[in-house]
Write a protein that holds these residues in place. Structure first.
Motif, PDB file in Angstrom:
ATOM      1  N   ASN A 254       6.604  11.221  -2.427  1.00 55.93           N
ATOM      2  CA  ASN A 254       6.051   9.930  -2.826  1.00 55.93           C
ATOM      3  C   ASN A 254       5.445  10.065  -4.220  1.00 55.93           C
ATOM      4  O   ASN A 254       4.234  10.057  -4.406  1.00 55.93           O
ATOM      5  CB  ASN A 254       4.993   9.486  -1.814  1.00 55.93           C
ATOM      6  N   TYR A 255       6.312  10.194  -5.233  1.00 49.87           N
ATOM      7  CA  TYR A 255       5.846  10.498  -6.576  1.00 49.87           C
ATOM      8  C   TYR A 255       5.313   9.267  -7.303  1.00 49.87           C
ATOM      9  O   TYR A 255       5.811   8.151  -7.138  1.00 49.87           O
ATOM     10  CB  TYR A 255       6.975  11.089  -7.412  1.00 49.87           C
ATOM     11  N   SER A 256       4.309   9.501  -8.131  1.00 48.51           N
ATOM     12  CA  SER A 256       3.843   8.520  -9.105  1.00 48.51           C
ATOM     13  C   SER A 256       3.464   9.287 -10.363  1.00 48.51           C
ATOM     14  O   SER A 256       3.304  10.508 -10.335  1.00 48.51           O
ATOM     15  CB  SER A 256       2.646   7.721  -8.578  1.00 48.51           C
ATOM     16  N   ILE A 257       3.333   8.582 -11.478  1.00 51.06           N
ATOM     17  CA  ILE A 257       3.088   9.245 -12.753  1.00 51.06           C
ATOM     18  C   ILE A 257       2.007   8.525 -13.539  1.00 51.06           C
ATOM     19  O   ILE A 257       1.769   7.330 -13.358  1.00 51.06           O
ATOM     20  CB  ILE A 257       4.376   9.304 -13.608  1.00 51.06           C
TER      21      ILE A 257
ATOM     22  N   GLY B 158       1.674  11.061  -3.821  1.00 49.08           N
ATOM     23  CA  GLY B 158       0.631  10.243  -3.217  1.00 49.08           C
ATOM     24  C   GLY B 158      -0.591  10.269  -4.113  1.00 49.08           C
ATOM     25  O   GLY B 158      -0.512   9.948  -5.299  1.00 49.08           O
ATOM     26  N   ASN B 159      -1.735  10.695  -3.567  1.00 50.21           N
ATOM     27  CA  ASN B 159      -2.952  10.819  -4.365  1.00 50.21           C
ATOM     28  C   ASN B 159      -3.212  12.254  -4.807  1.00 50.21           C
ATOM     29  O   ASN B 159      -4.249  12.545  -5.400  1.00 50.21           O
ATOM     30  CB  ASN B 159      -4.161  10.313  -3.563  1.00 50.21           C
ATOM     31  N   THR B 160      -2.276  13.156  -4.524  1.00 52.53           N
ATOM     32  CA  THR B 160      -2.461  14.572  -4.830  1.00 52.53           C
ATOM     33  C   THR B 160      -1.822  14.928  -6.166  1.00 52.53           C
ATOM     34  O   THR B 160      -0.627  14.679  -6.381  1.00 52.53           O
ATOM     35  CB  THR B 160      -1.843  15.454  -3.732  1.00 52.53           C
ATOM     36  N   PHE B 161      -2.630  15.493  -7.064  1.00 44.72           N
ATOM     37  CA  PHE B 161      -2.109  15.929  -8.357  1.00 44.72           C
ATOM     38  C   PHE B 161      -1.167  17.109  -8.150  1.00 44.72           C
ATOM     39  O   PHE B 161      -1.486  18.074  -7.458  1.00 44.72           O
ATOM     40  CB  PHE B 161      -3.260  16.333  -9.275  1.00 44.72           C
TER      41      PHE B 161
END
Length: 240
Positions: A224-227, A198-201
């Motif tokens: 909910n991964y993003s890179i 999400g928005n968490t590093f």
């Protein structure tokens, strides 16, 4: 360079890497004296019913047994993988991880099992990648080993293998791979990627040339991964 993050609804976010559910195992058999005009078949045994299996022809094979990427997978030639020089288990593992990443946005031949056996017929000779989707039954996640397999296998053009389950666990597997699309320009030895839930590093991951800029991991639940690549220029973002 592209990246794909896949969730259960199959939504894709294309950035500078490919992130996919992944397990990597191979069955590569170097062949010689190939009759390239002869049709082959591949039978997978020990499958669970309802399993979605994807077959990709990664490379053609010549009469002397050497491989050349197909047009669909020729962009994989930008990596450090040499299909004709895969000798160690680590090289095979890295090759499988990379090729599965390239296959994520390609159209293979997909079949769904109705029994414990699945057969692909009338196949051209070549090097094939077999990938199965994770299958959830009664709350358990069943994961099958992907295979990189050459047809024929020696003198056998009708090949049968045991498609063995890798795990029966409540876990989720992810893979990140950077795909270079810069006409063979010189690449750095490593790059750093920031992983977010999400928005968490979450953490910083180093992708290096020694591992074909690939990294994989598991979690006990869907994330909910993003890179985000550090110090990158010219990132192209496409939502599908």
């Amino acid at each position: 360079m592209t990246a794909i993050i896949m969730d259960k609804s199959l939504k894709k976010i294309i950035l500078c890497f490919t992130v996919i559910l992944s397990v990597a195992v191979f069955n590569l058999f170097q062949v010689t004296a190939v009759d390239v005009n002869k049709n082959c078949s591949l039978t997978l045994n020990e499958c669970l019913s309802g399993l979605n299996v994807h077959l990709y022809r990664v490379a053609s094979v010549s009469k002397d047994g050497s491989y050349e990427y197909t047009d669909e997978f020729k962009d994989a030639g930008n990596t450090s993988i040499d299909l004709n020089k895969l000798e160690t288990s680590e090289e095979l593992k890295n090759a499988a991880m990379t090729l599965k990443g390239y296959a994520a946005n390609k159209e293979g031949v997909t079949k769904t099992t109705a029994s414990s056996t699945l057969t692909y017929s009338n196949l051209n000779t070549g090097l094939y990648l077999v990938v199965a989707d994770n299958l959830v039954i009664d709350g358990k996640t069943y994961t099958y080993l992907p295979y990189l397999i050459s047809l024929p296998q020696g003198t056998k053009y009708d090949v049968s293998i045991n498609f063995v389950k890798y795990s029966e666990a409540h876990s989720h597997e992810y893979k990140m791979i950077k795909q270079w699309k810069d006409n063979g320009s010189t690449h750095p030895n490593s790059i750093e990627v920031e992983l977010y839930d999400g928005n968490t590093f979450v953490k910083t991951i180093t992708l290096d040339a020694a591992h074909n800029y690939a990294y994989s991991w598991k979690t006990e639940q869907v994330m909910n991964y993003s890179i985000k690549e550090r110090m990158s220029k010219g990132i192209r973002v496409l939502y599908q």
